[in-house]
Every structure is written in structure tokens, then in C-alpha cells.
Write a protein that holds these residues in place. Structure first.
Motif, mmCIF file in Angstrom:
data_model
loop_
_atom_site.group_PDB
_atom_site.id
_atom_site.type_symbol
_atom_site.label_atom_id
_atom_site.label_comp_id
_atom_site.label_asym_id
_atom_site.label_seq_id
_atom_site.Cartn_x
_atom_site.Cartn_y
_atom_site.Cartn_z
ATOM 1 N N LYS A 67 22.077 5.669 5.821
ATOM 2 C CA LYS A 67 23.207 5.056 6.509
ATOM 3 C C LYS A 67 23.907 4.136 5.516
ATOM 4 N N PRO A 68 25.132 3.697 5.798
ATOM 5 C CA PRO A 68 25.838 2.832 4.846
ATOM 6 C C PRO A 68 25.006 1.593 4.504
ATOM 7 N N GLY A 69 24.919 1.323 3.207
ATOM 8 C CA GLY A 69 24.192 0.139 2.758
ATOM 9 C C GLY A 69 22.695 0.340 2.660
ATOM 10 N N THR A 70 22.246 1.587 2.419
ATOM 11 C CA THR A 70 20.815 1.834 2.289
ATOM 12 C C THR A 70 20.494 2.482 0.949
ATOM 13 N N LEU A 71 19.237 2.309 0.539
ATOM 14 C CA LEU A 71 18.731 2.895 -0.697
ATOM 15 C C LEU A 71 17.373 3.501 -0.399
ATOM 16 N N VAL A 72 17.202 4.749 -0.786
ATOM 17 C CA VAL A 72 15.911 5.436 -0.624
ATOM 18 C C VAL A 72 15.417 5.814 -2.018
ATOM 19 N N THR A 73 14.245 5.312 -2.385
ATOM 20 C CA THR A 73 13.645 5.617 -3.681
ATOM 21 C C THR A 73 12.554 6.659 -3.472
ATOM 22 N N TYR A 74 12.619 7.728 -4.250
ATOM 23 C CA TYR A 74 11.669 8.812 -4.042
ATOM 24 C C TYR A 74 11.114 9.294 -5.379
ATOM 25 N N ARG A 75 9.792 9.447 -5.419
ATOM 26 C CA ARG A 75 9.109 9.953 -6.610
ATOM 27 C C ARG A 75 8.733 11.402 -6.355
ATOM 28 N N SER A 76 9.121 12.274 -7.276
ATOM 29 C CA SER A 76 8.947 13.704 -7.045
ATOM 30 C C SER A 76 8.341 14.395 -8.254
ATOM 31 N N GLN A 77 7.676 15.489 -7.978
ATOM 32 C CA GLN A 77 7.204 16.349 -9.054
ATOM 33 C C GLN A 77 8.412 16.907 -9.805
ATOM 34 N N PRO A 78 8.302 17.083 -11.123
ATOM 35 C CA PRO A 78 9.426 17.655 -11.876
ATOM 36 C C PRO A 78 9.647 19.118 -11.506
ATOM 37 N N GLY A 79 10.791 19.636 -11.916
ATOM 38 C CA GLY A 79 11.139 21.017 -11.616
ATOM 39 C C GLY A 79 12.246 21.109 -10.594
ATOM 40 N N SER A 80 12.424 22.290 -10.050
ATOM 41 C CA SER A 80 13.488 22.535 -9.081
ATOM 42 C C SER A 80 13.096 21.986 -7.719
ATOM 43 N N GLN A 81 13.884 21.050 -7.190
ATOM 44 C CA GLN A 81 13.596 20.412 -5.910
ATOM 45 C C GLN A 81 14.861 20.412 -5.058
ATOM 46 N N ILE A 82 14.707 20.683 -3.765
ATOM 47 C CA ILE A 82 15.844 20.719 -2.847
ATOM 48 C C ILE A 82 15.713 19.597 -1.821
ATOM 49 N N PHE A 83 16.777 18.818 -1.683
ATOM 50 C CA PHE A 83 16.844 17.737 -0.699
ATOM 51 C C PHE A 83 17.960 18.082 0.285
ATOM 52 N N SER A 84 17.734 17.827 1.559
ATOM 53 C CA SER A 84 18.697 18.250 2.572
ATOM 54 C C SER A 84 18.826 17.222 3.687
ATOM 55 N N ALA A 85 19.885 17.385 4.480
ATOM 56 C CA ALA A 85 20.120 16.536 5.647
ATOM 57 C C ALA A 85 20.964 17.327 6.631
ATOM 58 N N TYR A 86 20.935 16.884 7.886
ATOM 59 C CA TYR A 86 21.650 17.625 8.928
ATOM 60 C C TYR A 86 22.342 16.657 9.876
ATOM 61 N N THR A 87 23.624 16.933 10.157
ATOM 62 C CA THR A 87 24.346 16.229 11.220
ATOM 63 C C THR A 87 24.908 17.311 12.144
#
Length: 266
Positions: A60-80
Motif C-alpha cells: 500500500k502507499p508508504g510501505t516497504l517489503v524486504t525479501y530475501r530470495s534464492q538467486p535465479g529466475s523468480q516470479i513475484f505477483s499480485a492481484y486486484t
């Protein structure tokens, strides 16, 4: 004997801690942020950010999400009202910044993602939470250059796909309309009233469509085909192959380097 067991326990703890630290160093860090700018009426709409169908944070406006991930091809998604996603090719130990937002839609809007430069992202993150800056570390050195180039390649391929799609749509519509008009072509006529003799219809236009129609249809077909070809050439799959090769230390092909522009690095 007791001392020996303590020594073995200490060594075990040390090796476990070392292994854990090495595993952490092999991860990539991704900062997803959504600033207050251009929030407008859409600011009331939030969405869950997912990785592998697992929610990793609320955007949402004014937010920060920090995420640690394995290297390589990664897909992030969202739905409205519809789903959107971003595919990142992550390098071990590198840091990435993704600006989140909402694209135009009815009535809510569609989630949007854009890879941002470190300087741009840190400025936005500072406005969200100044205290988090101490946690945001620069990639530094070769890793920073790697991330900058990876971001530029993402932007280049996205820009080319959009351009190819737009070209295919525009010339597909124009060429299709011209083809329909050509197929339905009827020569112009006039009707002369001859009184008691009745009326006579005379053709005053060419009996066949103008040659320029066929030229334009052919040109539109070529442009439509080139647009489709460009979308395929700069597909996510081809980007994935290129980034894998680049991150192994192979140089970028000259044809790709020649396509990169300053705006791709912003």
C-alpha cells in the motif's frame, strides 16, 4: 572425555553458524516499495505481494517489503481486478529495488512493478521510513555493476516488447481496415434520368480499388509482422537465457549492447 565432547559441540556450533552465514550471503535481497507519489484515488487499494503463491507482504502507499530470495529466475505477483507479475533474474548477494504501484484500470486498477535504480529507490524509501536506510546496503563494486546492467536489460526488453505490441496493434487495425475496404470496394457511379427513356447508371470511378490500397495493406502486413517478431525476440524467455549467460561472466552480445540506452539504466 567430557572436555572432548565440549570441543566437538563447539566445533559443531561454529560449523553450523558458518554454514548459515554462507547460506545468507548466497541470497539476493529485493526491496519492494510503494511511495505516496501519484497515489491519487487509488491509494485506498492495497494488494498482497506473492512469491511462489505465498504472501510475502502487503503493498500500500508508504510501505516497504524486504525479501530475501534464492538467486535465479523468480516470479513475484499480485492481484486486484487482474493479476500482474514481474520476473527477476536474481544474482547471489545482489540487491534489487522494485517500485510497486497501480496501473490504470476499472474500477480498481492493476498492480504494476518497475525495477528502479538504487539512487531513485533510496530517495523514495527515505520518505517512507528514514530509519530503514541504515539497513539498505549498496551492492558495491562488481555486484553493483551487475545489478545495474541486469536492471537495464529488464527495462530494454520490456520497452521493446511494448513497442512491438503497439506496432502490431496499430498496423493490424489499419491494415485490417484497409483490407476490408478493398474487398468491399465498389466503383463510384452516377445515375442519369433520361425522362421517358428511364434512367441510366454510369460508372465514374475506377473498376478496381486504387493500387495504393494494396501497397498500404502490404506495408501494414510487414509492420504487423515485425511487431510480432520483436515481441518474440525480446520475450521473457530470451531475457532469461541472456541474463543467465551474462551472470556466468559471458559478455553481452554487441547487438544487445547497441540497443541499450541511458534511460534503460534509470
Amino acid at each position: 572425555m567430557k572436555t572432548r565432547k565440549i570441543e566437538i559441540l563447539i566445533i559443531g556450533v561454529f560449523l553450523s553458524a558458518t554454514s548459515l552465514l554462507q547460506a545468507q550471503d548466497s541470497l539476493a535481497t529485493v526491496y519492494f516499495y510503494r511511495s505516496y507519489k501519484n497515489a491519487g484515488p487509488a491509494k485506498r487499494y492495497d494488494y498482497d505481494l506473492k512469491h511462489d503463491n505465498k504472501v510475502i507482504g502487503r503493498i500500500k502507499p508508504g510501505t516497504l517489503v524486504t525479501y530475501r530470495s534464492q538467486p535465479g529466475s523468480q516470479i513475484f505477483s499480485a492481484y486486484t481486478e487482474s493479476e500482474a507479475s514481474i520476473k527477476l533474474i536474481l544474482a547471489a548477494g545482489a540487491v534489487y529495488y522494485v517500485e510497486c504501484g497501480l496501473a490504470v484500470g476499472v474500477p480498481v486498477g492493476r498492480p504494476s512493478f518497475r525495477i528502479a535504480s538504487e539512487l531513485e529507490a533510496i530517495k523514495a524509501i527515505h520518505k517512507i521510513d528514514p530509519n530503514v536506510l541504515s539497513k539498505v546496503s549498496s551492492n558495491g563494486g562488481a555486484s553493483s555493476q551487475l545489478s545495474d546492467t541486469v536492471r537495464a536489460l529488464h527495462n530494454l526488453y520490456q520497452r521493446k516488447r511494448k513497442g512491438g505490441t503497439a506496432r502490431a496493434i496499430v498496423f493490424g487495425i489499419l491494415g485490417g481496415s484497409s483490407l476490408i475496404g478493398t474487398l468491399n470496394y465498389k466503383p463510384s457511379t452516377i445515375t442519369i434520368n433520361q425522362g421517358s427513356a428511364g434512367s441510366q447508371t454510369l460508372q465514374v470511378g475506377p473498376s478496381s480499388p486504387p493500387a495504393i490500397n494494396y501497397v498500404f495493406i502490404g506495408f501494414s502486413a510487414i509492420m504487423f509482422g515485425s511487431g510480432i517478431s520483436q515481441v518474440g525476440k525480446y520475450s521473457i524467455q530470451n531475457l532469461d537465457l541472456l541474463l543467465r549467460s551474462y551472470e556466468k561472466g559471458n559478455p553481452l552480445p554487441e547487438i544487445v549492447k547497441s540497443k541499450l540506452k541511458k534511460k534503460d539504466f534509470k
